[in-house]
Design a protein around this motif. Structure first.
Motif, PDB file in Angstrom:
ATOM      1  N   UNK A 216       0.819  -1.215   0.000  1.00  0.00           N
ATOM      2  CA  UNK A 216       0.000   0.000   0.000  1.00  0.00           C
ATOM      3  C   UNK A 216       0.847   1.257   0.000  1.00  0.00           C
ATOM      4  N   UNK A 217       2.143   1.088  -0.070  1.00  0.00           N
ATOM      5  CA  UNK A 217       3.112   2.209  -0.145  1.00  0.00           C
ATOM      6  C   UNK A 217       3.044   3.152   1.062  1.00  0.00           C
ATOM      7  N   UNK A 218       2.541   2.650   2.177  1.00  0.00           N
ATOM      8  CA  UNK A 218       2.499   3.491   3.370  1.00  0.00           C
ATOM      9  C   UNK A 218       3.880   3.494   4.030  1.00  0.00           C
ATOM     10  N   UNK A 221       6.069   6.588   3.690  1.00  0.00           N
ATOM     11  CA  UNK A 221       5.603   7.746   4.470  1.00  0.00           C
ATOM     12  C   UNK A 221       5.973   7.527   5.939  1.00  0.00           C
TER      13      UNK A 221
ATOM     14  N   UNK B  77       7.335  15.200   4.069  1.00  0.00           N
ATOM     15  CA  UNK B  77       7.674  14.403   2.891  1.00  0.00           C
ATOM     16  C   UNK B  77       6.401  13.916   2.213  1.00  0.00           C
ATOM     17  N   UNK B  79       5.868  11.481  -0.701  1.00  0.00           N
ATOM     18  CA  UNK B  79       6.537  10.610  -1.670  1.00  0.00           C
ATOM     19  C   UNK B  79       5.742  10.471  -2.961  1.00  0.00           C
ATOM     20  N   UNK B  81       5.113   7.711  -4.619  1.00  0.00           N
ATOM     21  CA  UNK B  81       4.180   6.594  -4.461  1.00  0.00           C
ATOM     22  C   UNK B  81       3.322   6.900  -3.247  1.00  0.00           C
ATOM     23  N   UNK B  82       2.094   7.319  -3.496  1.00  0.00           N
ATOM     24  CA  UNK B  82       1.239   7.699  -2.379  1.00  0.00           C
ATOM     25  C   UNK B  82       0.804   6.462  -1.617  1.00  0.00           C
ATOM     26  N   UNK B  83       0.793   6.594  -0.328  1.00  0.00           N
ATOM     27  CA  UNK B  83       0.378   5.458   0.480  1.00  0.00           C
ATOM     28  C   UNK B  83      -0.392   5.895   1.704  1.00  0.00           C
ATOM     29  N   UNK B  84      -1.567   5.317   1.858  1.00  0.00           N
ATOM     30  CA  UNK B  84      -2.388   5.591   3.045  1.00  0.00           C
ATOM     31  C   UNK B  84      -2.935   4.246   3.523  1.00  0.00           C
ATOM     32  N   UNK B  85      -3.318   4.207   4.796  1.00  0.00           N
ATOM     33  CA  UNK B  85      -3.990   3.003   5.280  1.00  0.00           C
ATOM     34  C   UNK B  85      -5.405   3.013   4.739  1.00  0.00           C
ATOM     35  N   UNK B  86      -5.714   2.027   3.945  1.00  0.00           N
ATOM     36  CA  UNK B  86      -7.006   2.025   3.237  1.00  0.00           C
ATOM     37  C   UNK B  86      -8.199   1.991   4.181  1.00  0.00           C
ATOM     38  N   UNK B  96      -2.680  10.156  13.385  1.00  0.00           N
ATOM     39  CA  UNK B  96      -1.589   9.186  13.557  1.00  0.00           C
ATOM     40  C   UNK B  96      -0.279   9.725  12.981  1.00  0.00           C
ATOM     41  N   UNK B  97      -0.342  10.191  11.735  1.00  0.00           N
ATOM     42  CA  UNK B  97       0.896  10.682  11.110  1.00  0.00           C
ATOM     43  C   UNK B  97       1.377  11.972  11.775  1.00  0.00           C
ATOM     44  N   UNK B 141      -3.017  12.953   1.500  1.00  0.00           N
ATOM     45  CA  UNK B 141      -1.575  12.707   1.553  1.00  0.00           C
ATOM     46  C   UNK B 141      -0.800  14.025   1.692  1.00  0.00           C
TER      47      UNK B 141
END
Lengths: 446, 315
Positions: A216-218, A221, B77, B79, B81-86, B96-97, B141
Motif C-alpha cells: 500500500x506504499x504506506x 511515508x 515528505x 513521496x 508513491x502515495x500510500x495511506x492506510x485504506x 496518527x501521522x 496525503x
C-alpha cells in the motif's frame, strides 16, 4: 522520542486489530466453536450409548443364575424381562419383530462349569459397552456360584482381589512431590498445539501487516517519521499485545467455565477439595472393578488439578512471547521482501518449516519428555517454545528451564537484529524479487 | 544561506550506482526543483535527505549541522508513491501521522481540523480512505506531509493525479508556505510547474548532477541571444530590410501579425536590427527569447548523454 514513536505504532497496531469485529468474533466464538466441535463429537458418541437393551432371559441354569444377573445390574440402559422362557419361541418372536425385548440372553444348564454356553442374541447389534456390561454381569454371577461351590465367602474374595493402582509421583528438587499420571500428557499435547498455532497465526499476521504497508506504499511515508526498527518492533509488539489480550480473555473464560463445570459435575469437591481425592479413589476403584474405560467427572477434575497452573500459565506466556518475537521478526523480514502472496509463500517456507518441525518433535517426545531428544530441542530456539510446552507439565528442572529461556531470549534479540537489517532494505524494494544471496547480504551489510 | 548542503553524496545498490559524487545546495526559503529523467537518482537522493536511506559516501549539513534525526522532525515528505492506510479514517490517519511527526494529540487535532477545512476535506474526515476518490486521497496525503508545519518540505510529483482546480489549490498552498519562509523541494517532470514555482534547480542525470543553480542564472547561461519580434507587415520585406544585421531562426504567423525569431549578427546587436526593420514593419512587441526549462532539460540531458556516448566510443 524514539520510544514514543514505537509506542504510537504499537498503539495503532493493537487498536486497529482489537477494534475489528473479527477480533471479538474470533476471541469469543473461536474457543466456543472448538468446544462445540469437540462437544458435538462427544455428544454424538454419548448419545449413541443411550440406547436401551431390554433383555429377555431364558434361564435354563440349575442355579437359576438369571436372578443374580438381574440383581447385579446397575445400568439404566440394561433392563431384564422374562416374557418368553422358551429359547425357540423367544428367538422366533425376536426375528418376527413383535417381541417386547430387543435381546435374548440364554443361560445354559451347567452355566457354572461351562459358561461359554451363555449366548446373547439380538436383531440389531447394541453398542460394545452394553455387550461388555452384560458380559461383566454374567461373569460376576458365574464367579459367585463358583465361589459358593468351593466354599469361599464371596465377601472375602472381593476383599482379596480388591484392585489397586500404583500411585506415581515426581520428587522435585526441593523434595516436594508432584503427581504423575496421564494428565501431563494431555496438558503437554494441548499446550504445545496451542503454542504452535498461536506462534504461526500471530507470526503470519505480522508478515501480512508488513506486506500490506509495503504494497500500500504506506511504508515510505512511515519511514520518513519512524526508524525501520521502531516500525517493525511497534508492529510486532502491538500484535503480541493482541495475542496476550486474547489469551487473557480465554484464561478468564476458562477459569469461570471450569469452576462452573466443577460446580455442576462435582459440587462436593468444590465445597471441600479433600473430597476430590475420595471421589477419585472411588472412580478408580469403579473403573477397575467394572473394567470400564473412559473419563468420568472426577478424572476431569484431576486433570485440572494435577498440573500446576501457576507454573504452566506464566511459562506458556513466556514461551509464547519468546517464540512469537523470535518467529515474527523473521516473518516481518519475509513480509518486507515481497510484494505478493505467492512470493510470500516461497520466502515464508524456511521460517514455517522449523515451526512445523517443532510440533512434530513435540509429538515424538510425548513418550519420553525427559529424554535426550527432548532436552536438545528445548535448547534450540526454533523448537523450544513448542517442545517446552510438552515438557513443563511433566516438570522441568529450574536450571534447564532458565537455560532454555536464556537461549530463547538471546536468539530473539539476534533474530530481531538480523530481521531489522533485512527489513530496512526490503521494505523500500519494489518490483524486484530478491534472491537468497541478496537477503543474506542485507542481513550482513544492512 | 543554505538550508541543505550535500557534498560528494554517493549511494550504490547491488550492481548499480544510484548516486555518484552528488553535490546539492538548497537555499533557505526557496523552492528548489529536483529534476532529472527516470532513474536519474532523484528518489534515492530524497530518501537520503529524509534519512530513510544512508549514503555510502558524502556529507549532508542541515543549517550547517550534520543531518541528524532531530532535523527530520522539521521535515515533511510527500513521496511519489502515495500510500495511506485504506481502512483507516481520514481523521485517524491525520492524527496518527501528525503524532508520528512529533505533534501532541491536541496540536495534531487542531492542525488536522485546519487542513481539512483548507483542502475542503472536512466532510470526508470520518470516511475510510478507500472510500475516497484518487484526487481526494492525494489531498489527504498532502495534508499529512504538511500537517506538522515543517520548515523543510520535500514533495515528489506533488501535482500528479490532481485536476486543474485542485492542482491550483496545491500550487497556492506551496506558494503560501514559501511566503511563510519554508523551504520546499519539488521533484517533478512537469516543467511548467518548475517554471512557475522554482527559484533554483538541481538536475540529475545518470546518478550525477549535470546542472544546478538559480533559475535566472541557468536561463541566462542557456540563452541563445535571440529575440522575438512581433510586427504587422510582410515577413519577406522584413527579411530584406534585415539584410546582414541578423539571422531569422524561427517564424510564427498569427493573422495580420508575424512573430520572427531573430539572432543579431552585427555590432550594435538588437538596436541595429531594429534600425533596419522599423521602416518596413510596424513592431508591436520585442522580447529576449529565454530558453524554457523543457529546452534546458532536454539540452542538458541530451548533451550529457552524447558526451557520455562519445567518451565511451573513444574508450
Amino acid at each position: 522520542m524514539v520510544s514514543a514513536r514505537l509506542f504510537l505504532v504499537l498503539q495503532r497496531e493493537f487498536f486497529t486489530r482489537v477494534r475489528k469485529p473479527t477480533f471479538l468474533i474470533m476471541t469469543l466464538l473461536g474457543p466456543l466453536l472448538i468446544i462445540a466441535l469437540y462437544g458435538g463429537v462427544i455428544w454424538l458418541a454419548l448419545s449413541e450409548e443411550k440406547e436401551t437393551l431390554i433383555i429377555n432371559i431364558v434361564d435354563d441354569s440349575e442355579v437359576q443364575a438369571g436372578h443374580l444377573v438381574e440383581k447385579l445390574n446397575r445400568q439404566a440402559e440394561i433392563r431384564f424381562v422374562r416374557v418368553d422362557s422358551n429359547l425357540i419361541v423367544a428367538t422366533d418372536r425376536l426375528a418376527a419383530g413383535d417381541a417386547p425385548y430387543n435381546a435374548l440372553l440364554y443361560l445354559p444348564r451347567d452355566v457354572v462349569n461351562a459358561p461359554s454356553g451363555i449366548t446373547l442374541g439380538f436383531s440389531q447389534r447394541p453398542g460394545m459397552s452394553l455387550i461388555r456390561a452384560v458380559e461383566y454381569l454374567c461373569q460376576k454371577a458365574v464367579e459367585h456360584y463358583r465361589l459358593l461351590a468351593h466354599k469361599v465367602d464371596p465377601h472375602v474374595y472381593e476383599m482379596v482381589r480388591a484392585p489397586f493402582h500404583i500411585k506415581q509421583y515426581y520428587i522435585q528438587e526441593d523434595g516436594s512431590r508432584t503427581g504423575a499420571n496421564e494428565a501431563p500428557y494431555i496438558w503437554g499435547y494441548v499446550a504445545s498445539l496451542i503454542m504452535y498455532v498461536s506462534v504461526l497465526l500471530y507470526g503470519a499476521q505480522t508478515m501480512r501487516g508488513v506486506m500490506e504497508e509495503k504494497a500500500g506504499r504506506v511504508a515510505e511515508v512511515l519511514l520518513s517519521s519512524v526508524r525501520p526498527f521502531e516500525l517493525m518492533m511497534g508492529k510486532i509488539m502491538g500484535i503480541a499485545l493482541v495475542g496476550l489480550l486474547q489469551f487473557f480473555i480465554w484464561i478468564v473464560f476458562s477459569a469461570v467455565g471450569i469452576f462452573l463445570l466443577a460446580l455442576w459435575l462435582l459440587p462436593e469437591a468444590v465445597r471441600d477439595p479433600d473430597q476430590l481425592q475420595i471421589l477419585l479413589d472411588q472412580s478408580a476403584q469403579r473403573a477397575l472393578i467394572e473394567g470400564k474405560e473412559g473419563i468420568d467427572s472426577a478424572q476431569v477434575a484431576e486433570l485440572l488439578r494435577s498440573v500446576n497452573l501457576g507454573v504452566m500459565i506464566p511459562s506458556f506466556l513466556f514461551y509464547f512471547l519468546g517464540g512469537y518475537f523470535f518467529y515474527s521478526a523473521l516473518f516481518a523480514a519475509v513480509g518486507s521482501l515481497v510484494d505478493s502472496e505467492s512470493d510470500a509463500q516461497q520466502f515464508a517456507l524456511p521460517v514455517t518449516l522449523p515451526l512445523i518441525f517443532s510440533i512434530a518433535v513435540a509429538m515424538a517426545i510425548l513418550n519420553n519428555p525427559d529424554g535426550r531428544l527432548a532436552t536438545l530441542f528445548s535448547m534450540i530456539p526454533f523448537t523450544s517454545p513448542v517442545v517446552m510446552m510438552v515438557r513443563i507439565p511433566f516438570g522441568v528442572s529450574v536450571g534447564e528451564f532458565l537455560l532454555s529461556a536464556f537461549i530463547l531470549l538471546i536468539s530473539f534479540l539476534v533474530s530481531v537484529w538480523v530481521s531489522a537489517r533485512i527489513y530496512r532494505v526490503g521494505i523500500l524494494l519494489y518490483g524486484k524479487k530478491p534472491q537468497w544471496r541478496d537477503v543474506l547480504r542485507y542481513a550482513v551489510k544492512g | 544561506m543554505d538550508l541543505i548542503q550535500g557534498t560528494g553524496i554517493a549511494k550504490g545498490y547491488s550492481g548499480h550506482q544510484a548516486l555518484d559524487d552528488v553535490h546539492i545546495h538548497i537555499t533557505s526559503g526557496s523552492i528548489h526543483g529536483l529534476l532529472g529523467p527516470n532513474g536519474a537518482g532523484k528518489t534515492t537522493l530524497i530518501r537520503i535527505l529524509m534519512r530513510i536511506l544512508f549514503p555510502d559516501k558524502g556529507s549532508i549539513l542541515y543549517r550547517g549541522e550534520s543531518l541528524s534525526p532531530h532535523h527530520v522532525d522539521k521535515m515533511g515528505y510527500l513521496p511519489e508513491e502515495r500510500g495511506l492506510y485504506k481502512k483507516m479514517s481520514v481523521w485517524d490517519q491525520l492524527l496518527y501521522f501528525g503524532r508520528l511527526r512529533g505533534l501532541s494529540r491536541a496540536d495534531a487535532r487542531t492542525k488536522a481540523r485546519r487542513w481539512l477545512e483548507k483542502l475542503d476535506l472536512a466532510r470526508w474526515q470520518h470516511r475510510k480512505t478507500q472510500d475516497l476518490s484518487k484526487g481526494m486521497q492525494q489531498k489527504v496525503q498532502f495534508a499529512i506531509a504538511v500537517l506538522h508545519e515543517p520548515e523543510f518540505l520535500i514533495m515528489d510529483e506533488p501535482f500528479s493525479g490532481f485536476d486543474p482546480i485542485n492542482a491550483a489549490l496545491i500550487r497556492d498552498e506551496i506558494l503560501a508556505m514559501k511566503k511563510e519562509g519554508r523551504t520546499i523541494v519539488l521533484s517533478t517532470h512537469n516543467m511548467t510547474s518548475v517554471e512557475e514555482l522554482c527559484d533554483e534547480i538541481t538536475l540529475l542525470h545518470r546518478s550525477r548532477v549535470v546542472l544546478a543553480g538559480r533559475m535566472t542564472e541557468i536561463k541566462n547561461r542557456y540563452k541563445t541571444g535571440e529575440y522575438l519580434i512581433r510586427f504587422r507587415g510582410h515577413h519577406i520585406s522584413f527579411a530584406s530590410a534585415l539584410w546582414t544585421s541578423g539571422q531569422i531562426t524561427g517564424k510564427l504567423e498569427d493573422g495580420a501579425y508575424t512573430t520572427l525569431t531573430v539572432k543579431p549578427l552585427e555590432a550594435g546587436g538588437l538596436n541595429k536590427v531594429l534600425q533596419n526593420v522599423l521602416p518596413v514593419a510596424e513592431i508591436v512587441e520585442v522580447r529576449e527569447r529565454l530558453p524554457s526549462m523543457n529546452d534546458i532539460f532536454l539540452q542538458a540531458v541530451g548533451a550529457h548523454s552524447s558526451l557520455n556516448t562519445q567518451s565511451s566510443l573513444s574508450e
